[in-house]
Design an enzyme around this catalytic site. Sequence first.
Site, short mmCIF file in Angstrom:
data_model
loop_
_atom_site.label_atom_id
_atom_site.label_comp_id
_atom_site.label_asym_id
_atom_site.label_seq_id
_atom_site.Cartn_x
_atom_site.Cartn_y
_atom_site.Cartn_z
NE ARG A 161 57.99 15.70 5.46
CZ ARG A 161 59.25 15.71 5.89
NH1 ARG A 161 60.25 15.67 5.03
NH2 ARG A 161 59.51 15.77 7.17
CG ASP A 163 65.62 11.72 11.60
OD1 ASP A 163 64.40 11.83 11.41
OD2 ASP A 163 66.40 12.69 11.56
CB SER A 182 58.87 20.18 14.88
OG SER A 182 59.60 20.57 13.73
NE ARG A 241 69.59 23.09 13.23
CZ ARG A 241 68.77 22.15 12.75
NH1 ARG A 241 69.14 21.39 11.74
NH2 ARG A 241 67.58 21.98 13.28
C1 S3P Z 1 65.58 17.86 11.70
C2 S3P Z 1 64.55 17.71 12.59
C3 S3P Z 1 63.67 16.53 12.61
C4 S3P Z 1 64.31 15.36 11.86
C5 S3P Z 1 64.85 15.77 10.54
C6 S3P Z 1 65.93 16.83 10.72
C7 S3P Z 1 66.41 19.08 11.78
O1 S3P Z 1 62.45 16.85 11.96
O2 S3P Z 1 63.36 14.33 11.71
O3 S3P Z 1 65.42 14.67 9.87
O4 S3P Z 1 67.50 19.12 11.18
O5 S3P Z 1 65.97 20.04 12.45
P1 S3P Z 1 61.21 17.52 12.78
O6 S3P Z 1 61.61 18.90 13.16
O7 S3P Z 1 60.07 17.50 11.80
O8 S3P Z 1 60.98 16.62 13.95
#
Ligand code: S3P
Length: 416
Positions: free
Chosen positions: A110, A302, A153, A18
């Site tokens: 995915r 995670d 998510s 980010r």
């Molecule tokens: C993440 C969000 C999560 C996480 C990934 C990193 C992020 O995924 O599992 O390792 O940086 O926004 P999801 O948004 O698919 O849950």
Amino acid sequence: MVLKGSVTLPGDKSLSHRAIMLASLSSDKSVIENLSSGQDVISTRDCLAKCGMDWSQDGEQINIKGRHFISPATPLDCGNSGTTVRLLSGLIAGERINATFTGDQSLSSRPMDRVVSPLQKMNAKISSTDGKLPVIIQASDLHSIEYTMPVASAQVKSAIMLAGIHAVGETIIHETVPTRDHTEILLSALGYPITTNGQRIAIKGSDTRHPGFHFHVPADPSSAAFFATGAAIIHDSEVIFKNMLINPTRFGFFRSLGMLGAQVDILDHWTELHESVADIRIKSGQLHAVHIAKEDVPALIDELPLIAILATQAEGTTTVEGAGELRVKESDRLHAICINLERMGAQVTEHTDGFSISGPTSLTGIHVQTFHDHRIAMAFTIAGLIADGETTLDDSDCIAISFPEFHNVLNYLTLN
Ligand code: S3P
């Protein structure tokens, strides 16, 4: 063997992605220190460089200067990184350029429609290939939407917010279960008109660009979690993680670790660009089973492979439910966890959306099937520390996806 010592780990992966993305939106110079050195973050940097972003490495820090976004001449290869492709889909859709996203074999399997569909509703000209990569974007003007998240998510939520930065009107997102809120925090710290009210997030679109910023990325709690697990299961261990991100939406693993019976102490805490940071200490303890419910899952999504390993050493039956999302991570992690733990001798039952594990049981070393998934490789390296006999991995190179320094840190903590 014990794990002992004090470490400052590389920067959090989610924040590193980010920070680069937001730095690319400013034409001033931004300086980021302690960036994650994982391959995923390099993918984000290189994709944005293809879209015109200038960057240079200056010792420990990276300097970034955004320019007007340009359509990349070749596809944006996101490698293994779901965060790169999903967040950049939103950001690039808002920048009115054309781009094609590709990735490695894992990323190409995915689901991408979760991000394509809300962006289409914002008038993005974006399409997937049967719901997967390649994802193709053509320049268009975006407008705001009001959107209720069908899956928990942070990647999808962030993509919508990043698209909303330059969309006409106010983009509103409703979350049913809160997920990591780094995008909201960073956007707000940089002065964007974003408000959060419970699980409602609103961002007003505008043409303004924020000034450059300086960010020292706090250490990655998801990386710390591997050694914290080792410290919890190996008697007499004590590890201090300095300068670690303790954002509550990421602290679920450490909360559960405390509930399991390890000692988790916050020694000192402060903020860095509105994110909560602390030095924390983990000591081994007598472990007993915990229950992880659906609403607990996003804050430790995670780290669930590590909860499974801890569960093998805890008295009673640990259950995890509502974690079906683990099936669409870098690998089907529910399957990867259960199949490997079972082969190590654990008492494990795989469910559609979770698992149950009864303990304590002793583990036996195996040749781990990692499915080329960095978190599986590291989690089972930690399990191997307490297993009888040798534990080997069918792929250890995948660790560099998020944490190339993993073995060095493990050696340091075990030799101390
Ligand atoms: C993440 C969000 C999560 C996480 C990934 C990193 C992020 O995924 O599992 O390792 O940086 O926004 P999801 O948004 O698919 O849950």
